[in-house]
Design a protein around this motif. Sequence first.
Motif, mmCIF file in Angstrom:
data_model
loop_
_atom_site.group_PDB
_atom_site.id
_atom_site.type_symbol
_atom_site.label_atom_id
_atom_site.label_comp_id
_atom_site.label_asym_id
_atom_site.label_seq_id
_atom_site.Cartn_x
_atom_site.Cartn_y
_atom_site.Cartn_z
ATOM 1 N N ARG A 25 -45.345 -120.956 -23.165
ATOM 2 C CA ARG A 25 -46.380 -120.394 -24.059
ATOM 3 C C ARG A 25 -47.189 -119.361 -23.290
ATOM 4 O O ARG A 25 -48.349 -119.591 -22.954
ATOM 5 C CB ARG A 25 -47.310 -121.492 -24.590
ATOM 6 N N MET A 35 -51.130 -121.725 -31.180
ATOM 7 C CA MET A 35 -50.174 -122.713 -31.690
ATOM 8 C C MET A 35 -50.815 -123.390 -32.905
ATOM 9 O O MET A 35 -51.919 -123.918 -32.821
ATOM 10 C CB MET A 35 -49.923 -123.736 -30.582
ATOM 11 N N GLU A 202 -46.885 -119.760 -32.736
ATOM 12 C CA GLU A 202 -46.022 -120.954 -32.806
ATOM 13 C C GLU A 202 -46.512 -121.832 -33.947
ATOM 14 O O GLU A 202 -47.720 -121.949 -34.168
ATOM 15 C CB GLU A 202 -46.166 -121.708 -31.464
ATOM 16 N N ASP A 235 -37.021 -123.631 -33.036
ATOM 17 C CA ASP A 235 -36.824 -123.895 -31.615
ATOM 18 C C ASP A 235 -36.387 -125.333 -31.357
ATOM 19 O O ASP A 235 -35.593 -125.596 -30.460
ATOM 20 C CB ASP A 235 -38.141 -123.607 -30.873
ATOM 21 N N ARG A 248 -40.511 -127.391 -34.502
ATOM 22 C CA ARG A 248 -41.245 -126.391 -33.697
ATOM 23 C C ARG A 248 -40.617 -125.027 -33.950
ATOM 24 O O ARG A 248 -39.425 -124.825 -33.716
ATOM 25 C CB ARG A 248 -41.178 -126.724 -32.211
ATOM 26 N N VAL A 250 -41.099 -120.753 -33.367
ATOM 27 C CA VAL A 250 -41.785 -119.698 -32.615
ATOM 28 C C VAL A 250 -41.720 -118.430 -33.457
ATOM 29 O O VAL A 250 -40.680 -118.123 -34.044
ATOM 30 C CB VAL A 250 -41.129 -119.494 -31.232
#
Length: 259
Positions: A25, A35, A202, A235, A248, A250
């Motif tokens: 990150r 995020m 994210e 991801d 997750r 991105v």
Amino acid sequence: MAMRQLFPRTVDGIDALEAYGADARPPREVRPWVMLNMIASADGATAVEGRAGGLGGPADQEVLRTLRLLADVVLVGAGTIRAEGYAPHRPKPEMRAMRQERGQTPAATFAVLSASLDLDPTASVFAGAEPESRTIVFCPASSDPERRATLEKVADVVTAGETTVDLRAALGELDRRGSRLVLCEGGPILNGQLLADRLIDELCLTVSPMLVGGTASRVIHTTLASPTPIGLRLDRVLEADDGFLFLRYVVEEADRVAR
Ligand SMILES: NC(=O)c1ccc[n+]([C@@H]2O[C@H](COP(=O)([O-])OP(=O)(O)OC[C@H]3O[C@@H](n4cnc5c(N)ncnc54)[C@H](OP(=O)(O)O)[C@@H]3O)[C@@H](O)[C@H]2O)c1
């Protein structure tokens, strides 16, 4: 609660902290990495009877705790603070030590966005915060000076913007204070502004195995009829024994802005 990874390859017995803690990150040029963590039912509702808690479970709580452990700052809209009654971050001693080894404060700092400053100064998110992670309130210059003075006794009140909080300015201030990772926990209205300003890097989306219906907002609420969509790259997918999914994503590099 046992978890396994389903994507990009199957792995049994995944530890949430190991998984999320190993993700790259990198901070942007002039702001922290942002995020977003949200939970939604399988049909897209973000609340049951006005609160997100009705959607959650033990694995979801574990992921939430994990992401807070990684974050320097937890950013939330005042609507969520009023609906959910947040408590300050209180990690266990070994986790406080882990954070300090990484150069972070022992607990994450909460940052609340509000224009009305209709916030209870005795709420534990303010009164119970540790001195090193005193809660920040971002407000615009137009906010009521009396409410501001009251909140200044329990929080760092920071002006960013004239009539609404300028999110880039707020993130810039967090960057100046040394924040590298900001965890935004919603709600949907705040998320909508982050989307409009293209400030999301994210998305950690928990899919709760429920059908809820009703009128609860989606993960992102915008007043624009059709904002420009942002591309996501999947991801990782984790699954907990109780059927919760943890996705997750991105944001594609081309859809991000550094400022
Ligand atoms: N499922 C989930 O993961 C999840 C997560 C969070 C929340 N929720 C649910 O979402 C609901 C609350 O979300 P919401 O979308 O209504 O509210 P929200 O986004 O949490 O908060 C909106 C409020 O934040 C302040 N705000 C946001 N952006 C601002 C800006 N740029 N400048 C100044 N103030 C700003 C304003 O507060 P003032 O009115 O004080 O000016 C605004 O009314 C609750 O039902 C909660 O349970 C669900």
